[in-house]
Design a protein around this motif. Structure first.
Motif, PDB file in Angstrom:
ATOM      1  N   CYS A   1       1.101  -3.153   7.831  1.00 20.69           N
ATOM      2  CA  CYS A   1       2.031  -2.200   7.214  1.00 20.69           C
ATOM      3  C   CYS A   1       2.561  -1.255   8.285  1.00 20.69           C
ATOM      4  O   CYS A   1       1.796  -0.631   9.018  1.00 20.69           O
ATOM      5  CB  CYS A   1       1.334  -1.420   6.112  1.00 20.69           C
TER       6      CYS A   1
ATOM      7  N   CYS B   1       1.776   2.891   7.063  1.00 19.94           N
ATOM      8  CA  CYS B   1       0.475   3.544   7.261  1.00 19.94           C
ATOM      9  C   CYS B   1      -0.142   3.214   8.618  1.00 19.94           C
ATOM     10  O   CYS B   1      -1.066   3.884   9.066  1.00 19.94           O
ATOM     11  CB  CYS B   1      -0.484   3.258   6.111  1.00 19.94           C
TER      12      CYS B   1
ATOM     13  N   CYS C   1       0.827  -1.205   0.000  1.00 18.62           N
ATOM     14  CA  CYS C   1       0.000   0.000   0.000  1.00 18.62           C
ATOM     15  C   CYS C   1       0.868   1.266   0.000  1.00 18.62           C
ATOM     16  O   CYS C   1       0.443   2.317  -0.474  1.00 18.62           O
ATOM     17  CB  CYS C   1      -0.895  -0.006   1.237  1.00 18.62           C
ATOM     18  N   CYS C   2       2.067   1.179   0.552  1.00 21.85           N
ATOM     19  CA  CYS C   2       2.873   2.378   0.827  1.00 21.85           C
ATOM     20  C   CYS C   2       4.291   2.379   0.283  1.00 21.85           C
ATOM     21  O   CYS C   2       4.899   3.441   0.193  1.00 21.85           O
ATOM     22  CB  CYS C   2       3.001   2.578   2.334  1.00 21.85           C
TER      23      CYS C   2
HETATM   24 ZN   LIG Z   1       0.676   0.933   4.136  1.00 23.74          ZN
END
Ligand SMILES: [Zn+2]
Length: 221
Positions: free
Chosen positions: A196, A199, A146-147
């Motif tokens: 994660c 985030c 995601c990041c």
């Molecule tokens: Zn993330």
């Protein structure tokens, strides 16, 4: 955070410290974290991590040492704790339930690119006659797909190797899981925690500005 996925298979400790445990890179916080888990901090074997792919097989002779140029550790000695420190890099825990061999590796972008998780599986086979089919693994909290954005060049390198990317974002979780599967570890014996560090706010994250602070990834047979 403890990983019951491995602990319920009969390993003493498979865990990672979180922010609330303090900076476990060195000193008192690490000691307190270990004490809480019933692990002797003075016995912990670590690697002097260099983002490489060297994994060391260790035993009593290395008790309490920090090994040069080492990003992964495996042992067959019960009660001998192994640790790597991470902050966004992926801690990969491995445990052979048959031969009773355990290990932990530090797989950041570089380690993952060099295939360190598969290297651990190879070493376990070589030194302890482990069969990949008996190995269970956990991909711990770290920079998620995601990041984790990198440069075009870096993403290109990953793509060339057939590792999963999306645009400039790397999927280190699936990269490591895929490498383990390729090395013979059954997919259903791999747990991706899916937490994660970038985030989420539970762990120290290099990317989020916690430079110098570390989460301690610990395994003990
Ligand atoms: Zn993330």
């Amino acid at each position: 955070v403890r990983f019951s996925f491995l602990e319920r298979l009969g390993i003493q400790v498979a865990a990672i410290s979180e922010k609330a445990d303090g900076d476990c890179g060195e000193g008192v916080a690490g000691e307190a974290f270990c004490a809480e888990l019933g692990v002797d901090y003075a016995a912990v074997i670590r690697g002097r991590q260099v983002h490489g792919d060297h994994v060391a097989a260790v035993g009593e002779g290395e008790r309490g040492l920090c090994l040069w140029n080492t990003d992964g550790l495996v042992t067959d000695v019960p009660g001998l704790p192994l640790a790597v420190t991470v902050a966004d890099c992926v801690p990969v825990y491995v445990f052979d339930t048959c031969r009773r061999v355990a290990g932990v590796v530090h797989a950041g972008r570089e380690g993952t690119r060099q295939g360190i998780a598969a290297q651990a599986v190879r070493l376990m086979a070589e030194r302890f006659s482990c069969r990949a089919g008996d190995i269970h693994a956990v991909i711990g909290p770290s920079a998620g797909p995601c990041c984790y954005e990198v440069t075009d060049v870096m993403a290109g390198e990953f793509r060339t190797l057939g590792l999963p990317t999306e645009g400039r974002r790397l999927d280190l979780w699936e990269s490591n899981a895929g490498q383990l599967v390729k090395a013979g570890v059954p997919r259903d014996q791999i747990e991706v925690t899916g937490i994660c560090t970038i985030c989420g706010d539970r762990f120290f994250s290099y990317r989020r500005g916690n430079e110098g602070k570390r989460n301690l990834a610990l395994i003990c047979l």
